[in-house]
Design an enzyme around this catalytic site. Sequence first.
Site, PDB file in Angstrom:
ATOM      1  NE  ARG A 259      14.271   6.127 -30.811  1.00 17.04           N
ATOM      2  CZ  ARG A 259      14.034   5.847 -29.063  1.00 17.04           C
ATOM      3  NH1 ARG A 259      12.581   6.226 -28.505  1.00 17.04           N
ATOM      4  NH2 ARG A 259      14.591   5.213 -28.401  1.00 17.04           N
ATOM      5  NE  ARG A 274       6.667  12.743 -30.473  1.00 20.10           N
ATOM      6  CZ  ARG A 274       5.709  11.355 -29.211  1.00 20.10           C
ATOM      7  NH1 ARG A 274       7.046   9.932 -29.461  1.00 20.10           N
ATOM      8  NH2 ARG A 274       4.979  11.651 -28.625  1.00 20.10           N
ATOM      9  CD  GLU A 346       9.189   8.227 -22.220  1.00 18.31           C
ATOM     10  OE1 GLU A 346       9.879   7.259 -22.778  1.00 18.31           O
ATOM     11  OE2 GLU A 346       7.869   8.164 -22.748  1.00 18.31           O
ATOM     12  CB  SER A 349      11.299   4.399 -21.233  1.00 22.28           C
ATOM     13  OG  SER A 349      10.461   3.765 -20.799  1.00 22.28           O
ATOM     14  NE  ARG A 388      10.856  13.363 -25.291  1.00 22.18           N
ATOM     15  CZ  ARG A 388       9.484  12.678 -25.316  1.00 22.18           C
ATOM     16  NH1 ARG A 388       9.951  12.168 -24.142  1.00 22.18           N
ATOM     17  NH2 ARG A 388       9.721  12.009 -26.690  1.00 22.18           N
TER      18      ARG A 388
END
Length: 424
Positions: A259, A274, A346, A349, A388
């Site tokens: 990403r 991130r 987070e 999801s 994560r």
Amino acid sequence: MHDIKWIRDNPDAFDTGLTRRGLAPLSARLLARDETRRTSQTELNTLQARRNEVSKSIGKVKKEGGDAQPLMDEVASIKTRMAEIEGENAAADADLREVLSTLPNTPDDDVPDGPDEDHNLELRRWGEPRTFDFDPREHFDIGAPLGMDFETAARQSGTRFVILKGQVARLERALAQFMLDLHTSEHGYTEINTPALVRDEALFGTAQLPKFAEDLFKVDGGFWLIPTAEVTLTNMVGGQILDEATLPLRFTAFTQCFRSEAGAAGKDTRGMIRMHQFEKVELVSIVHPDQSRAELDRKTACAEEVLKRLNLPFRTVALCTGDLGFAAHRTHDIEVWLPGAGRYREISSCSNTGAFQARRMDARFRPTEGKGTAHVHTLNGSGLAVGRTLVAVLENYQRADGSVTVPDALKPYMGGLEVLRPDV
């Protein structure tokens, strides 16, 4: 993508859904375009019938020795007009499809209303955050002496990349293996090894294109790097008509994800939260429409179980309308406790997209009883984001001397290593 037939029958509900998303009502505009298209289609059908009728008359007139030229001229005129209408219809279809493809999914009725993440609804918490007799450090400070190397990665690739070495690299591999084993052996998912490169159509099907092109990496040859295995796993049923008896289908994959983080300038610039390149175990379900809400709860529980087995405290929240993803009908976020950061972040999801993605990729099923076909419902979720989870393990299992205890669930995957030590 939305169904124009459903909008035609439920304009108020469609507009309400858009309004809850913070968008202006659009049903009148869309239905006006649809009416123009349908009117021209009616004219096309009428002309087709007339052309067939006149064509039959031409042969009869010729056989009787009459002058068929006027009829032949009429057929030629009809053909010209039909070609015009077909062109107009194609343009109208493309225009309508383009508009519909840019509109987000409408939220489920029980999605909480709110403009941003501060209005998400907490559903439950699990586990008690650990009490430390020292000031807990963040993962990048813990990880550096253990083999987490951002500097070397930056020299090769720039920011938002990391190199993992030795014992910390093995810990990340153990996490991925543990997740896959849990989901395949206990949760009923089939493991899939998918491509990391896809064409435009695949990203359109899962709704990353056209809206989120800037968040993706495009490479030569017309390929895109996948932002998540949701793209490849969901598209496995694209263009297919499944038998109802085969549902549900549940797939899992461990992949590299890419990403650009175009909208995250200045956010989480330190550490592994991130990244441009990261690893994730993805969970995708293809289900009967009547089962998608129950499947969302099931999928969320599967992701939560990973954290329970690792004894990592977490909370689960229902996203509000302002925080809901573009393709999502309802989403549950799972947030793990990070003691070094002093907050929940987070880590998964899980979303039900309803028929939104299936309609874009034309994924349908044939009911066991009755005629015709219907679109399946698709769901996706992280089971979990591996990087994560590594962050969470380092922060929750850290010790005062800089070492990190290996969680019990991961010890079978670590070759006898029970503690990660800076001096190794």
